[in-house]
Design a protein around this motif. Structure first.
Motif, PDB file in Angstrom:
ATOM      1  N   LEU A 243      21.058  21.917 -17.944  1.00  0.00           N
ATOM      2  CA  LEU A 243      21.192  21.270 -19.249  1.00  0.00           C
ATOM      3  C   LEU A 243      20.947  19.770 -19.116  1.00  0.00           C
ATOM      4  N   GLY A 244      21.609  19.132 -18.146  1.00  0.00           N
ATOM      5  CA  GLY A 244      21.462  17.694 -17.982  1.00  0.00           C
ATOM      6  C   GLY A 244      20.029  17.294 -17.668  1.00  0.00           C
ATOM      7  N   LEU A 245      19.360  18.059 -16.806  1.00  0.00           N
ATOM      8  CA  LEU A 245      17.987  17.738 -16.436  1.00  0.00           C
ATOM      9  C   LEU A 245      17.047  17.825 -17.630  1.00  0.00           C
ATOM     10  N   ALA A 284      20.713  36.562 -22.145  1.00  0.00           N
ATOM     11  CA  ALA A 284      20.117  36.532 -20.805  1.00  0.00           C
ATOM     12  C   ALA A 284      20.685  37.635 -19.906  1.00  0.00           C
ATOM     13  N   PRO A 285      19.809  38.374 -19.202  1.00  0.00           N
ATOM     14  CA  PRO A 285      20.280  39.414 -18.279  1.00  0.00           C
ATOM     15  C   PRO A 285      20.561  38.884 -16.878  1.00  0.00           C
ATOM     16  N   ALA A 289      17.311  33.652 -16.318  1.00  0.00           N
ATOM     17  CA  ALA A 289      17.029  33.703 -17.752  1.00  0.00           C
ATOM     18  C   ALA A 289      17.976  32.779 -18.521  1.00  0.00           C
ATOM     19  N   ALA A 290      19.235  32.718 -18.077  1.00  0.00           N
ATOM     20  CA  ALA A 290      20.200  31.818 -18.724  1.00  0.00           C
ATOM     21  C   ALA A 290      19.784  30.362 -18.529  1.00  0.00           C
ATOM     22  N   TYR A 291      19.327  30.014 -17.315  1.00  0.00           N
ATOM     23  CA  TYR A 291      18.855  28.650 -17.073  1.00  0.00           C
ATOM     24  C   TYR A 291      17.710  28.305 -18.023  1.00  0.00           C
ATOM     25  N   PHE A 292      16.819  29.270 -18.254  1.00  0.00           N
ATOM     26  CA  PHE A 292      15.701  29.055 -19.169  1.00  0.00           C
ATOM     27  C   PHE A 292      16.221  28.745 -20.573  1.00  0.00           C
ATOM     28  N   GLY A 293      17.221  29.506 -21.025  1.00  0.00           N
ATOM     29  CA  GLY A 293      17.813  29.261 -22.338  1.00  0.00           C
ATOM     30  C   GLY A 293      18.502  27.908 -22.400  1.00  0.00           C
ATOM     31  N   GLY A 295      17.798  25.369 -20.661  1.00  0.00           N
ATOM     32  CA  GLY A 295      16.764  24.344 -20.619  1.00  0.00           C
ATOM     33  C   GLY A 295      16.148  24.085 -21.978  1.00  0.00           C
ATOM     34  N   ILE A 296      15.820  25.161 -22.704  1.00  0.00           N
ATOM     35  CA  ILE A 296      15.249  24.998 -24.050  1.00  0.00           C
ATOM     36  C   ILE A 296      16.270  24.353 -24.985  1.00  0.00           C
ATOM     37  N   LEU A 297      17.525  24.790 -24.880  1.00  0.00           N
ATOM     38  CA  LEU A 297      18.576  24.177 -25.691  1.00  0.00           C
ATOM     39  C   LEU A 297      18.669  22.687 -25.390  1.00  0.00           C
ATOM     40  N   GLY A 298      18.642  22.335 -24.102  1.00  0.00           N
ATOM     41  CA  GLY A 298      18.744  20.932 -23.714  1.00  0.00           C
ATOM     42  C   GLY A 298      17.591  20.095 -24.236  1.00  0.00           C
TER      43      GLY A 298
END
Length: 387
Positions: A243-245, A284-285, A289-293, A295-298
């Motif tokens: 998220l921070g990145l 996310a499974p 996949a959660a990191y991807f989500g 990231g987009i949120l961030g």
């Protein structure tokens, strides 16, 4: 204006943003440890974080006065106070004492937050160019770096209190460089405008939505990765780091975007993008996949809060700027403390997947507030032309 030039112009408040980012990144990555340390449930832990909200509300009233009293040393005082306050929560095992320690953290964090945002807004007015996104990007960079560092210290078994102490020493060493002249502006002769309630309320709502959404990922992403998706301690800490990145990338990009496009369309597009990221994280499974989500949120949410703060600085009279920003900042940053409680209650009742889906709905609600701000701006311009 280049990003580096923007940071050079605002280097002193940018350093204060780094301080706050370091501590909140450290805290977010330690949430599973602190929660387990007290044996708290999701709902109880979220409720305990309301202690921070108490301190933050106090900051709303104290910050303008403290800024006036301390003058050029306001940011220095805020950095030292916050660095000392963060020495306490990491050592708490009793829930009520943890809540009280977080109230002190909330107070110190709120004071520094209001002051540093006010300094950035003053610099924006002096240089007639946007600076807010670049400064908030430094918060995100520091937040991500801190969370990554904690991913290693947690794997090594280092107790939270020692990690917080290390960051405190580093931040106190930065304090001498944060002395900055304050621009005290008197009301224009003949000024007859009323108190800017609507600009504060609407910009505060936009900022609140952004920071509430950011806070849920900061405080609960590590638990989502570790508990819902079966990740390890290092994998969990990488949730807030991601998220921070991405927020840093989004805010540095937002610095360029804000110089080329109107703020309102940027808020609307960003809200839609970030909401889609929250939904991806919810379904996310796997941790990846959660990191991807996240990231987009961030990327999306990164620009919404800074734009809300910048907007109110432009919409009010110069002599009301610091006070208006303090109100919007406190409204917005209260999201960092109310959101974890609401997230904890939602998680307890429905699970973290449903709770993250709720974040998407919160983000979409920024769109109507942005439209209202646009209409208010248009109405103000019409009145100005008539006069």
């Amino acid at each position: 204006m280049s990003i580096m030039n923007a940071l050079s112009v605002s280097r002193r408040p940018a350093a204060a943003f780094v301080v706050i980012g370091l501590f909140w990144g450290c805290f977010a990555a330690h949430v599973p440890v602190l929660k387990a340390q007290m044996g708290a449930s999701d709902a109880l832990f979220g409720t305990l974080l309301l202690g921070s909200a108490t301190g933050l509300v106090s900051a709303m009233w104290l910050a303008p006065r403290a800024d006036h009293w301390l003058g050029a040393r306001s940011m220095q005082f805020g950095v030292v106070a916050l660095s000392l306050a963060w020495l306490i929560p990491g050592n708490m095992t009793v829930p009520i004492l943890f809540a009280l320690s977080m109230a002190l953290v909330g107070l110190c964090s709120g004071l520094l937050d209001v002051v540093m945002n006010a300094r950035v807004s003053e610099l924006e007015a002096d240089h007639r160019r946007p600076l807010m996104n670049a400064n908030h990007a430094m918060f995100s960079v520091a937040y991500a770096v801190s969370a990554v560092i904690v991913s290693f210290t947690r794997e090594a078994g280092v107790a939270p209190v020692y990690v917080f102490a290390g960051f405190s020493i580093f931040c106190i060493l930065l304090a001498p460089f944060l002395r900055m002249r304050v621009a005290h502006v008197a009301a224009e002769e003949g000024y007859q405008g009323g108190y800017p309630i609507w600009p504060i309320a609407l910009c505060g709502a936009i900022t609140l939505i952004a920071f509430m959404s950011e806070a849920t990922v900061e405080a609960w992403s590590a638990l989502h990765v570790e508990r819902t998706l079966g990740g390890g301690a290092a994998e969990g800490a990488l949730g807030p780091a991601m998220l921070g990145l991405t927020m840093a990338i989004g805010r540095f990009s937002g610095q360029a975007v804000s110089e080329r496009f109107s703020e309102i369309p940027v808020v609307i597009v960003a809200a839609i993008i970030s909401a889609s990221g929250a939904l991806i994280a919810a379904v996310a499974p796997t941790p990846i996949a959660a990191y991807f989500g996240f990231g987009i949120l961030g990327l999306g949410v990164s620009v919404i809060g800074p734009i809300g703060l910048a907007l109110v600085g432009k919409m009010v009279a110069p002599h009301l700027r610091t006070e208006a920003i303090s109100r919007v900042a406190v409204i917005g940053f209260s999201g960092f403390f109310f959101a974890p409680m609401l997230m904890g209650l939602a998680s307890e009742a429905f699970g973290l997947r449903v709770a993250f889906a709720g974040v998407a709905l919160v983000l979409i609600s920024a769109v109507p507030f942005a439209v209202l701000v646009s209409r208010l701006n248009a109405a103000d311009r019409k009145v100005a032309l008539q006069n």
